[in-house]
Design a protein around this motif. Structure first.
Motif, PDB file in Angstrom:
ATOM      1  N   GLU A  35      59.711  35.671 -38.025  1.00  0.00           N
ATOM      2  CA  GLU A  35      61.151  35.932 -37.977  1.00  0.00           C
ATOM      3  C   GLU A  35      61.694  36.048 -39.402  1.00  0.00           C
ATOM      4  O   GLU A  35      61.438  35.193 -40.257  1.00  0.00           O
ATOM      5  N   ARG A  36      62.460  37.105 -39.655  1.00  0.00           N
ATOM      6  CA  ARG A  36      63.015  37.361 -40.969  1.00  0.00           C
ATOM      7  C   ARG A  36      64.497  37.742 -40.847  1.00  0.00           C
ATOM      8  O   ARG A  36      64.951  38.241 -39.818  1.00  0.00           O
ATOM      9  N   TRP A  37      65.244  37.510 -41.950  1.00  0.00           N
ATOM     10  CA  TRP A  37      66.652  37.876 -42.043  1.00  0.00           C
ATOM     11  C   TRP A  37      66.751  39.232 -42.752  1.00  0.00           C
ATOM     12  O   TRP A  37      66.377  39.376 -43.905  1.00  0.00           O
ATOM     13  N   ARG A  52      73.238  43.295 -40.630  1.00  0.00           N
ATOM     14  CA  ARG A  52      72.381  42.183 -41.048  1.00  0.00           C
ATOM     15  C   ARG A  52      72.159  41.270 -39.860  1.00  0.00           C
ATOM     16  O   ARG A  52      72.983  41.190 -38.936  1.00  0.00           O
ATOM     17  N   GLY A  53      71.030  40.550 -39.881  1.00  0.00           N
ATOM     18  CA  GLY A  53      70.708  39.644 -38.791  1.00  0.00           C
ATOM     19  C   GLY A  53      69.225  39.347 -38.739  1.00  0.00           C
ATOM     20  O   GLY A  53      68.416  39.907 -39.488  1.00  0.00           O
ATOM     21  N   TYR A  54      68.863  38.430 -37.831  1.00  0.00           N
ATOM     22  CA  TYR A  54      67.465  38.028 -37.665  1.00  0.00           C
ATOM     23  C   TYR A  54      66.741  38.990 -36.727  1.00  0.00           C
ATOM     24  O   TYR A  54      67.280  39.445 -35.712  1.00  0.00           O
ATOM     25  N   TYR A  67      64.359  42.155 -46.422  1.00  0.00           N
ATOM     26  CA  TYR A  67      64.206  41.047 -45.475  1.00  0.00           C
ATOM     27  C   TYR A  67      63.863  39.778 -46.259  1.00  0.00           C
ATOM     28  O   TYR A  67      63.099  39.779 -47.224  1.00  0.00           O
ATOM     29  N   SER A  77      66.313  40.896 -30.745  1.00  0.00           N
ATOM     30  CA  SER A  77      66.489  39.794 -29.798  1.00  0.00           C
ATOM     31  C   SER A  77      66.780  40.293 -28.390  1.00  0.00           C
ATOM     32  O   SER A  77      66.359  39.686 -27.407  1.00  0.00           O
ATOM     33  N   TRP A 114      62.262  39.835 -35.545  1.00  0.00           N
ATOM     34  CA  TRP A 114      60.846  39.535 -35.729  1.00  0.00           C
ATOM     35  C   TRP A 114      60.165  40.748 -36.352  1.00  0.00           C
ATOM     36  O   TRP A 114      60.407  41.881 -35.947  1.00  0.00           O
ATOM     37  N   SER A 148      65.471  33.405 -44.901  1.00  0.00           N
ATOM     38  CA  SER A 148      66.641  32.914 -44.174  1.00  0.00           C
ATOM     39  C   SER A 148      67.870  33.681 -44.660  1.00  0.00           C
ATOM     40  O   SER A 148      67.807  34.478 -45.598  1.00  0.00           O
ATOM     41  N   GLU A 149      69.014  33.362 -44.069  1.00  0.00           N
ATOM     42  CA  GLU A 149      70.235  34.094 -44.387  1.00  0.00           C
ATOM     43  C   GLU A 149      70.884  33.644 -45.686  1.00  0.00           C
ATOM     44  O   GLU A 149      71.894  34.238 -46.103  1.00  0.00           O
TER      45      GLU A 149
END
Length: 571
Positions: free
Chosen positions: A232-234, A217-219, A244, A292, A221, A247-248
């Motif tokens: 940007e999606r979680w 899991r994580g952010y 997705y 990222s 684009w 936010s988290e």
């Protein structure tokens, strides 16, 4: 482990919590309440009459676990479908029922909160053995504690666990129950924790990974399908899907990518100001994402590939697969230990007869060595005789090859001589042809001279033939015979020039320059032709000078005969 076995573990806790007297039986009224709650939380249509019909032949007394199981399997577990209910709510129901009567409560300054105790309870059920009463063995305890230490970014220290096992020998043999494990974890006897908040965050991460099967899991684009802009999606990756959110906190879900066997993950070159791009291709859409950094891109692609592999193998959880592998490894190591223990016992029993066995072995070894020496001497003799015979055979073959080569050389020399003679014949025939062609234009003049001077016919016929063309044909026939003769001996020479044994010295013969077998006096065909042409030129010059002299003498005799006739006419 299938879904039914997982649900039975939590239901077992709920059933034992209703057994107040601990006799293995629960009243029907309590089972009705439990069944009603299970219908509700598992999202199954409730059938209130089914329980009464199932136990209508019994009295109103309590029902044992074995008596409740047929009803539980037929009316509840067989109707459960994965994905139609929230498993966390189901386990929370069973936890609330069993915690009140079995858990003593956490200490005031304990490490675990009430929510953390529930998460540890779920993880315990996931890693416990598939036998009742449910226990966790030390190997699985160590695996869970290592996961928690890694999530807290700490090095694993196994001394607290070893101390617990050394204090209580039953832990290694039988394992620990969930209540004992919660007590030790809450007291901080199994992990060295500096902060309760850090431990809670680490426990939450491990709970999501193992219980909810969250692979990553994580952010990131993500590129939109309608506006084609980057947002940007979680992301939360599971073996069956990749959801997705905004936010988290997981409150606003924006979409979900269903993963199946047809999905493909591919890397994309950097473009549109984004880097570390990759895409997930499904049957209907292609989802483009940007990580990222390069490390995150590799981790995400590997996690998605793991999810696709689990989908292709028909597995719903990675940690269930890892648990089965660890169990197989433990069984193998246990078998090896048992075999080693048996061998050690047998070695102790065999120590009494070791001396006799050693003596017997020494005697057998001596006998074997003597037999080996005799065999070696015999084998040495036979090998030497075989080597001598093989060398003799090889020498005989070499001698035969040398004789064949000598014969071939003699044949080559003889053929060379015959070829030289044929070349001489051809050269002479060509020279005679050239002479005949030079004499042909003068045949008319010779015929005129032949008619005028009948008196000198016999003398002139010896110098000039009545038909020069017949002479030319005869010379050409000789030339043809000589050419055929040369071609014949050239063919013979080429046939004899093939090597007898091309495998021994083929490279040497190919690299060496071919020379005439005769050391002296042998000339090639071109040399013979040039030599005899020079000689023929000299002879033709002499013949032309002699012919001109004869013609001049014929003219002079002609003039003298004319003068005689004139004088006779006058007379």
């Amino acid at each position: 482990m299938d879904l039914k076995s997982e649900l039975l573990k939590s239901i077992w806790y709920a059933f034992t919590s209703l057994d107040v007297e601990k006799c293995g039986k629960v009243s029907k009224s309590q089972l009705k309440v439990l069944s009603h709650n299970l219908y509700t939380v598992l999202n199954i249509p409730h059938d209130p009459v089914a329980l009464e019909e199932h136990f209508q032949d019994d009295d109103d007394g309590p029902v044992s676990n074995h008596g409740y199981m047929p009803y539980l399997n037929k009316y509840i577990l067989d109707k459960v479908k994965e994905g139609t209910f929230d498993k966390e709510k189901f386990d929370d129901l069973c936890w609330m029922m069993t915690m009140k009567k079995n858990y003593r409560g956490r200490p005031e300054k304990g490490l675990l909160s009430e929510r953390d105790c529930f998460k540890v309870f779920c993880l315990f059920n996931l890693l416990s053995e598939d036998r009742y009463p449910l226990v966790m063995i030390p190997e699985e305890m160590e695996y869970l504690l290592k996961k928690l230490s890694t999530a807290m970014s700490q090095e694993w220290d196994g001394r607290p666990l070893e101390g617990l096992i050394s204090q209580d020998a039953s832990v290694r043999e039988e394992g620990v129950s969930v209540w004992t494990f919660l007590e030790h974890m809450g007291a901080g006897r199994l992990l060295q924790v500096t902060s309760a908040e850090a431990f809670s965050l680490a426990l939450d991460e491990v709970f999501l990974e193992m219980y909810h099967s969250v692979l990553k899991r994580g952010y990131m684009w993500k590129k939109g399908h309608m506006r084609r802009n980057w947002t940007e999606r979680w992301f939360v990756l599971k073996p069956s899907s990749m959801a997705y959110y905004v936010s988290e906190d997981l409150k606003d879900k924006r979409g979900e990518i269903q993963l199946d066997k047809s999905c493909i993950i591919e890397a994309i070159p950097d473009r549109e100001g984004k880097r570390c791009l990759f895409c997930v291709k499904t049957q209907n859409k292609t989802y483009e994402m940007s990580a990222s950094d390069q490390r995150q891109k590799v981790e995400w692609t590997q996690a998605i590939q793991t999810a696709l592999r689990l989908q292709s193998e028909g597995k719903s959880s990675l940690h269930q697969e890892l648990k089965l592998k660890r169990r197989v490894q433990r069984d193998q190591s246990q078998r090896e230990r048992s075999l080693s223990a048996r061998s050690s016992c047998s070695s102790q029993s065999d120590d009494l007869n070791t001396q006799e066995l050693e003596k017997e072995k020494e005697r057998q070894e001596q006998e074997i060595e003597s037999i080996i020496q005799v065999r070696e001497r015999e084998v040495g003799k036979t090998e030497r005789s075989l080597l001598r015979d093989s060398m003799q055979i090889e020498m005989e073959e070499k001698e035969k090859e040398a004789e064949q080569q000598k014969k071939r050389i003699q044949e080559l020399e003889l053929t060379q001589h015959k070829l030289e003679a044929a070349l001489n014949m051809e050269i002479q025939a060509r020279l005679e042809e050239e002479r005949a062609r030079k004499l042909e234009p003068m045949s008319q003049h010779v015929a005129w001279v032949f008619l005028l001077y009948k008196t000198t016919q016999k003398k002139r016929s010896s110098l000039f033939s009545p038909s020069v063309s017949f002479y030319l044909q005869e010379v050409q026939e000789k030339l043809r015979n000589a050419s055929q003769h040369v071609r014949h001996w050239n063919v013979q020479l080429n046939r004899l020039m093939t090597p007898i044994n091309p495998g021994d010295r083929l490279e040497h013969r190919l690299s060496s320059k071919r020379l005439c077998p005769k050391k002296e006096g042998a000339l090639a065909s071109n040399e013979f032709i040039s030599k005899y042409k020079t000689r023929a030129g000299e002879e033709s010059a002499e013949d032309s000078e002699g012919l001109e002299g004869q013609m001049e003498a014929a003219r002079l005799s002609d003039d003298s005969d004319g003068s005689k006739e004139n004088s006779n006419g006058q007379i």
